[in-house]
Design an enzyme around this catalytic site. Structure first.
Site, short mmCIF file in Angstrom:
data_model
loop_
_atom_site.label_atom_id
_atom_site.label_comp_id
_atom_site.label_asym_id
_atom_site.label_seq_id
_atom_site.Cartn_x
_atom_site.Cartn_y
_atom_site.Cartn_z
N ASP A 72 -126.32 -1.00 84.75
CA ASP A 72 -127.26 -0.93 83.63
C ASP A 72 -128.27 0.19 83.86
O ASP A 72 -129.11 0.47 83.00
CB ASP A 72 -127.94 -2.28 83.38
CG ASP A 72 -128.69 -2.83 84.58
OD1 ASP A 72 -128.75 -2.14 85.62
OD2 ASP A 72 -129.22 -3.95 84.48
N SER A 73 -128.16 0.87 85.01
CA SER A 73 -128.92 2.10 85.26
C SER A 73 -128.53 3.18 84.26
O SER A 73 -129.21 4.20 84.14
CB SER A 73 -128.69 2.60 86.69
OG SER A 73 -127.31 2.56 87.01
N ASP B 109 -122.23 -4.33 85.09
CA ASP B 109 -123.50 -5.05 85.03
C ASP B 109 -123.62 -5.80 83.71
O ASP B 109 -123.36 -5.25 82.64
CB ASP B 109 -124.68 -4.07 85.12
CG ASP B 109 -125.21 -3.92 86.54
OD1 ASP B 109 -124.95 -4.81 87.37
OD2 ASP B 109 -125.89 -2.92 86.80
N LYS C 26 -121.51 -8.23 87.31
CA LYS C 26 -122.63 -8.41 88.25
C LYS C 26 -123.84 -8.95 87.51
O LYS C 26 -124.16 -8.50 86.42
CB LYS C 26 -122.97 -7.09 88.96
CG LYS C 26 -124.14 -7.22 89.96
CD LYS C 26 -124.25 -6.00 90.87
CE LYS C 26 -124.87 -4.80 90.21
NZ LYS C 26 -126.28 -5.00 89.79
N GLU D 175 -128.05 -10.36 88.16
CA GLU D 175 -129.23 -10.35 89.04
C GLU D 175 -129.81 -11.76 89.14
O GLU D 175 -129.96 -12.44 88.12
CB GLU D 175 -130.29 -9.40 88.51
CG GLU D 175 -129.88 -7.94 88.51
CD GLU D 175 -130.99 -7.02 88.01
OE1 GLU D 175 -132.12 -7.50 87.79
OE2 GLU D 175 -130.73 -5.81 87.85
N GLU E 202 -130.80 -5.13 97.26
CA GLU E 202 -131.52 -3.90 96.93
C GLU E 202 -132.93 -3.89 97.50
O GLU E 202 -133.70 -4.84 97.31
CB GLU E 202 -131.59 -3.72 95.41
CG GLU E 202 -132.31 -2.44 95.00
CD GLU E 202 -132.13 -2.06 93.54
OE1 GLU E 202 -132.74 -1.04 93.12
OE2 GLU E 202 -131.38 -2.76 92.82
#
Length: 271
Positions: free
Chosen positions: A51-52, A90, A120, A122, A189
Site C-alpha cells: 500500500d506504499s 497489502d 498482508k 497490519e 517494521e
C-alpha cells in the site's frame, strides 16, 4: 535442441523450508508490470504489492488513501509480470479492520481479481477475527507488526516501535498469536534488532524485517527507495543500490536537448 529450464514458483512451503535451512528470503515491493518482470527475472523470492503505492505511485502523504480497487489494479499488473516470485498483496486501510466479514470479502476480491498468492494485514490481536475468517477461506496471510503505517495517526510518528518492555512483550504475544492462527510469515517494521531476533528465534514461521536488523529470516525494502528513485526518504535502515533519480534525470535532460537541437531523430532513426 535446447531444453528450456522450467521455472519453479516460490510457495509458502518453500519459504518455510528456506527458514528451516537458514537461507535468507529476499523481498521487494512492486506496483507495475515492467518492474515486476525485472525483479522476478533477477530472482527475487517475494514481491509485495504494497500500500506504499499510495506514497510512491500516487503521491499521498500516507498509505491511508489508497483503495481496494487501486490495490487490485496494481496487483494485476505485477502478477502479469512474474513467473517465479510469490506475490503478496497489502489489504488497504478500511478493508479489514473491525469487520471480519468485510475483511473476507476484500481478501477474496484480491485473490480472484488479481491472481495474487497471498495477502498482508497490519496488526495483532485486534485483527484476530479477520485473520481467522480469511484463513478459513484458504487464503495465505502474512502478518505485519511493529511500525504499522496504516496506524500512523494513532502513533503520531514514524519512530522506532516496541522500545518499551510492555510494547515489546505485546509484539511477541501478537507474533505468537498470528503464528498460532496460521499466518505463513510476518513482517516486522522498525523495531529494535534484539527484539526482532527474539521473535525470529521463537517463531517457526519466516520473519521478514524492514528496519529490524540482520537477525531475521529475510528483508524487504520499498523498491523506489532502494533504487534511489525516491530521494526524500533516507532512514537509517535503507541501503540504496542505485541512483536512478540521477540516471533518469540525465536521460530526460539529454533527450530534451537532442529534440531542441534537432539532433533527434536523425536520418537512421527515420523511415
Amino acid at each position: 535442441m535446447s531444453v528450456q529450464k522450467e521455472v519453479k514458483r516460490i510457495t509458502t512451503h518453500q519459504l518455510q523450508t528456506m527458514k528451516q535451512r537458514g537461507e535468507k528470503i529476499s523481498m521487494l515491493t512492486a506496483y507495475d508490470f515492467s518492474m515486476a518482470q525485472i525483479f522476478d527475472s533477477a530472482g527475487i523470492d517475494v514481491l509485495l504489492v504494497g500500500d506504499s503505492a499510495s506514497n510512491v505511485m500516487a503521491g499521498h502523504e500516507t498509505t491511508l488513501p489508497i483503495t481496494l480497487d487501486q490495490m487490485i489494479y496494481h496487483a494485476q499488473s505485477v502478477v502479469r509480470g512474474i513467473k517465479r516470485s510469490f506475490v503478496v498483496v497489502d489489504m488497504p486501510f478500511g478493508s479489514y479492520q473491525g469487520n471480519s466479514s468485510e475483511a473476507l470479502r476484500s481478501a477474496i476480491r484480491i485473490m480472484k481479481e488479481s491472481g495474487g498468492h497471498g495477502i498482508k494485514l497490519e496488526g495483532g490481536s485486534e485483527i484476530k477475527d479477520s485473520v481467522i475468517r480469511i484463513l478459513s477461506a484458504g487464503i495465505p496471510v502474512m502478518g505485519h507488526l511493529g511500525l504499522t503505517p496504516q496506524s500512523i495517526y494513532k502513533f503520531g510518528t514514524y519512530n522506532v516501535r516496541a522500545k518499551e518492555e510492555a510494547e515489546a512483550n505485546k509484539l511477541v504475544e501478537d507474533a505468537l498469536l498470528l503464528q498460532e492462527l496460521g499466518c505463513f510469515a510476518i513482517v516486522l517494521e522498525k523495531i529494535p534488532s534484539s527484539l526482532a531476533k527474539r521473535v525470529a528465534k521463537t517463531l517457526s514461521i519466516p520473519i521478514i524485517g524492514i528496519g529490524a536488523g540482520p537477525h531475521v529470516d529475510g528483508q524487504v525494502l520499498v523498491a523506489h527507495d532502494m533504487l534511489g528513485i525516491n530521494k526524500e526518504f533516507k532512514p537509517r535502515f535503507l541501503r540504496t543500490y542505485a541512483d536512478l533519480h540521477t540516471i533518469m534525470t540525465d536521460a530526460v535532460t539529454n533527450y530534451i536537448a537532442d529534440v531542441k537541437n534537432r539532433d533527434f531523430p536523425n536520418e537512421k532513426e527515420a523511415y
